[in-house]
Design a protein around this motif. Structure first.
Motif, mmCIF file in Angstrom:
data_model
loop_
_atom_site.group_PDB
_atom_site.id
_atom_site.type_symbol
_atom_site.label_atom_id
_atom_site.label_comp_id
_atom_site.label_asym_id
_atom_site.label_seq_id
_atom_site.Cartn_x
_atom_site.Cartn_y
_atom_site.Cartn_z
ATOM 1 N N TRP A 262 1.521 -17.988 -11.005
ATOM 2 C CA TRP A 262 1.346 -18.059 -9.557
ATOM 3 C C TRP A 262 2.318 -17.123 -8.849
ATOM 4 N N LEU A 263 3.536 -16.999 -9.375
ATOM 5 C CA LEU A 263 4.525 -16.109 -8.776
ATOM 6 C C LEU A 263 4.027 -14.664 -8.807
ATOM 7 N N ALA A 264 3.453 -14.261 -9.937
ATOM 8 C CA ALA A 264 2.953 -12.895 -10.071
ATOM 9 C C ALA A 264 1.718 -12.664 -9.203
ATOM 10 N N VAL A 265 0.784 -13.601 -9.236
ATOM 11 C CA VAL A 265 -0.464 -13.453 -8.484
ATOM 12 C C VAL A 265 -0.207 -13.445 -6.982
ATOM 13 N N SER A 266 0.802 -14.200 -6.547
ATOM 14 C CA SER A 266 1.097 -14.290 -5.116
ATOM 15 C C SER A 266 1.876 -13.091 -4.594
ATOM 16 N N ASN A 267 2.425 -12.289 -5.494
ATOM 17 C CA ASN A 267 3.220 -11.116 -5.112
ATOM 18 C C ASN A 267 2.788 -9.919 -5.952
ATOM 19 N N PRO A 268 1.518 -9.495 -5.848
ATOM 20 C CA PRO A 268 0.976 -8.502 -6.797
ATOM 21 C C PRO A 268 1.700 -7.165 -6.794
ATOM 22 N N ALA B 58 7.992 -4.172 -10.274
ATOM 23 C CA ALA B 58 9.069 -4.677 -11.126
ATOM 24 C C ALA B 58 8.715 -4.543 -12.599
ATOM 25 N N LEU B 59 7.449 -4.754 -12.943
ATOM 26 C CA LEU B 59 7.023 -4.666 -14.334
ATOM 27 C C LEU B 59 7.170 -3.236 -14.859
ATOM 28 N N ILE B 60 6.903 -2.260 -14.008
ATOM 29 C CA ILE B 60 7.040 -0.855 -14.409
ATOM 30 C C ILE B 60 8.487 -0.517 -14.742
ATOM 31 N N SER B 61 9.424 -1.087 -13.974
ATOM 32 C CA SER B 61 10.848 -0.774 -14.186
ATOM 33 C C SER B 61 11.560 -1.812 -15.056
ATOM 34 N N SER C 126 11.690 -8.772 -23.355
ATOM 35 C CA SER C 126 10.893 -9.732 -22.572
ATOM 36 C C SER C 126 10.647 -9.155 -21.181
ATOM 37 N N ARG C 127 9.708 -8.194 -21.118
ATOM 38 C CA ARG C 127 9.484 -7.462 -19.876
ATOM 39 C C ARG C 127 8.926 -8.365 -18.769
ATOM 40 N N LEU C 128 8.125 -9.339 -19.133
ATOM 41 C CA LEU C 128 7.595 -10.245 -18.108
ATOM 42 C C LEU C 128 8.716 -11.046 -17.458
ATOM 43 N N ASP C 129 9.611 -11.598 -18.274
ATOM 44 C CA ASP C 129 10.728 -12.373 -17.732
ATOM 45 C C ASP C 129 11.607 -11.490 -16.854
ATOM 46 N N ASP C 130 11.825 -10.261 -17.297
ATOM 47 C CA ASP C 130 12.601 -9.316 -16.507
ATOM 48 C C ASP C 130 11.923 -9.082 -15.155
ATOM 49 N N ALA C 131 10.616 -8.858 -15.174
ATOM 50 C CA ALA C 131 9.887 -8.559 -13.936
ATOM 51 C C ALA C 131 9.899 -9.729 -12.962
ATOM 52 N N TYR D 12 28.309 -13.055 -23.242
ATOM 53 C CA TYR D 12 27.428 -13.335 -24.368
ATOM 54 C C TYR D 12 26.215 -14.153 -23.902
ATOM 55 N N PRO D 13 25.116 -13.518 -23.526
ATOM 56 C CA PRO D 13 23.902 -14.275 -23.172
ATOM 57 C C PRO D 13 23.375 -15.045 -24.377
ATOM 58 N N THR D 14 22.621 -16.092 -24.119
ATOM 59 C CA THR D 14 22.044 -16.875 -25.204
ATOM 60 C C THR D 14 20.919 -16.098 -25.880
ATOM 61 N N TYR D 15 20.535 -16.566 -27.077
ATOM 62 C CA TYR D 15 19.404 -15.944 -27.767
ATOM 63 C C TYR D 15 18.161 -15.957 -26.892
ATOM 64 N N ALA D 16 17.933 -17.082 -26.221
ATOM 65 C CA ALA D 16 16.724 -17.236 -25.406
ATOM 66 C C ALA D 16 16.673 -16.225 -24.271
ATOM 67 N N GLU D 17 17.829 -15.814 -23.765
ATOM 68 C CA GLU D 17 17.871 -14.905 -22.624
ATOM 69 C C GLU D 17 18.144 -13.462 -23.012
ATOM 70 N N SER D 18 18.488 -13.218 -24.272
ATOM 71 C CA SER D 18 18.926 -11.877 -24.675
ATOM 72 C C SER D 18 17.815 -10.840 -24.603
ATOM 73 N N GLY D 19 16.551 -11.272 -24.524
ATOM 74 C CA GLY D 19 15.452 -10.330 -24.423
ATOM 75 C C GLY D 19 15.327 -9.692 -23.052
ATOM 76 N N TYR D 20 16.000 -10.272 -22.051
ATOM 77 C CA TYR D 20 15.914 -9.689 -20.704
ATOM 78 C C TYR D 20 17.242 -9.716 -19.952
ATOM 79 N N VAL D 21 18.260 -10.404 -20.453
ATOM 80 C CA VAL D 21 19.584 -10.432 -19.825
ATOM 81 C C VAL D 21 20.567 -9.711 -20.739
ATOM 82 N N LYS D 22 21.329 -8.813 -20.159
ATOM 83 C CA LYS D 22 22.300 -8.026 -20.921
ATOM 84 C C LYS D 22 23.688 -8.642 -20.803
ATOM 85 N N GLY D 23 24.424 -8.663 -21.896
ATOM 86 C CA GLY D 23 25.813 -9.094 -21.859
ATOM 87 C C GLY D 23 26.721 -7.951 -21.460
#
Length: 376
Positions: A125-131, A137-140, A145-150, A224-235
């Motif tokens: 819903w967040l993505a659809v409401s703000n296309p 954001a997805l391009i950059s 985890s590009r979706l989580d980043d976007a 040190y980000p967690t494993y779960a967040e390391s795909g889109y959060v940088k330490g």
């Protein structure tokens, strides 16, 4: 006939696009009820003229974030109850939990998002409401985890503005020093008294606000980000830990499991930190009681002998968080505070605790919002 068909289809498409554009901009309000009560779980020491560390462990839900006015109402109610109990003064340091600012990403959205049954559905819903912002954001986006980043990047500028307005406003309103939990933003920094974002990687960061409502120092980035967040959060291991002078003493902030690393305490000791604040977060309804799965990042300190599944998650936090435990930490007191509540199908756990002179004073674990206080 074919020309008429093309015209009809074009008009229908334009009507659909127009309707969708109007729908995305519509943000109707909704009826809102929230529990504003909070209980005092820990109160250690005797009031004096040295100030106090006051942890506010809120219980939050998606509808609390529907607007910053709603979130302010809830957090201000907690602060007012603490003031009514005599726990707030000019030397009070208030500490809020990790990611209390991150969820500002869902502020000002459509009712369908708050009524979703799962986090995945809410993000759709967040993505659809703000296309357009989402596609930009997805391009950059960066990382695996590009979706989580976007999702986070698309509203980062507004999130930074709301974060400073809300938490800086609370610090000024109650005339306290406030450790504003944490928020995930791209390359956050403070310039001319304002929290700014960049265009680079996302960092989980915490900012301290003074009683004038202005930031004190630069954002403290998680190392040190967690494993779960390391795909889109940088330490950020290169950025030095910053110790801030407050009316109650010199304060260091360690985000989440950064508090498990003895070397971080040595760095704070070198800067004569007297107090340590740990904004934290544990995912899962029973996550606090489940077996500890080991360090939540790639790095594991060589001097730590605790092995995965040897103790529960909660016991691991008590044993690994070294605030106010000489000789590892020379601080006089430290507090760890956890975000509580449920965000769609994701419930968080964690029970706040205070360390002082080698002793641990912990929350009782019951549901609901909690205050934890220690007089300095």
């Amino acid at each position: 006939m074919r020309k008429l068909l093309y015209i009809t289809l074009t008009l229908a498409l334009l009507a659909a696009i127009t309707s969708y554009a109007i729908w995305t901009r519509d943000r109707p309000g909704a009826h809102y009820l929230s529990d504003l009560r909070i209980q005092l779980a820990v109160d250690q020491g005797v009031p004096a003229d040295h100030g106090n560390l006051l942890a506010i462990q809120p219980e939050l839900f998606p509808t609390d974030y529907q607007s910053i006015e709603r979130l302010h109402r809830k957090l201000a109610a907690y602060m007012q109850q603490a003031r009514d109990k005599g726990l707030v003064n000019d030397k009070t340091i208030v500490v809020l939990p990790e990611h209390v600012g991150t969820w500002l990403m869902v502020s000002g959205e459509k009712n369908e998002l708050y009524q979703a049954t799962s986090l995945k559905e809410a993000m759709n819903w967040l993505a659809v409401s703000n296309p357009l912002p989402f596609l930009k954001a997805l391009i950059s986006a960066r990382g695996d985890s590009r979706l989580d980043d976007a999702y986070l990047r698309m509203k980062a500028k507004r999130m930074a503005r709301d974060y400073q307005s809300l938490f800086g406003g609370l610090a000024k309103e109650f005339h306290v020093t406030l450790v504003a939990g944490s928020i995930i933003l791209p390359e956050p920094s403070v310039s001319q008294g304002n929290l700014q974002i960049g265009s680079g990687a996302l960092y989980n960061s915490s900012l301290v606000f003074g009683s004038d409502g202005l930031p004190m120092g630069q954002p403290q980035r998680q190392i040190y980000p967690t494993y779960a967040e390391s795909g889109y959060v940088k330490g950020d291991a290169d950025k030095a830990l910053e110790v801030i002078d407050t009316p109650a003493g010199r304060l260091g902030v360690l985000i989440g499991s950064d508090s498990w690393y003895p070397d971080n305490y040595r760095k704070l000791n070198d800067q004569h930190a007297q107090l340590v604040a740990v904004p934290a977060f544990v995912m899962g309804r029973d996550g606090w009681d489940k077996p500890w799965r080991g360090y939540k990042s790639i790095a594991t300190p060589s001097e730590v002998s605790l092995k995965p599944e040897e103790v529960s998650e909660g016991e691991a936090w008590h044993r690994l968080t070294l605030t106010a435990r000489a000789p590892s930490s020379l601080a006089s007191a430290g507090v760890s505070v956890f975000l509580r509540g449920q965000f769609w199908d994701q419930r968080s756990s964690g029970q706040g605790f205070i360390n002082s002179n080698g002793q641990t004073f912990a929350d009782d674990g019951n549901r609901g919002a909690r205050l934890l206080n220690i007089w300095l």
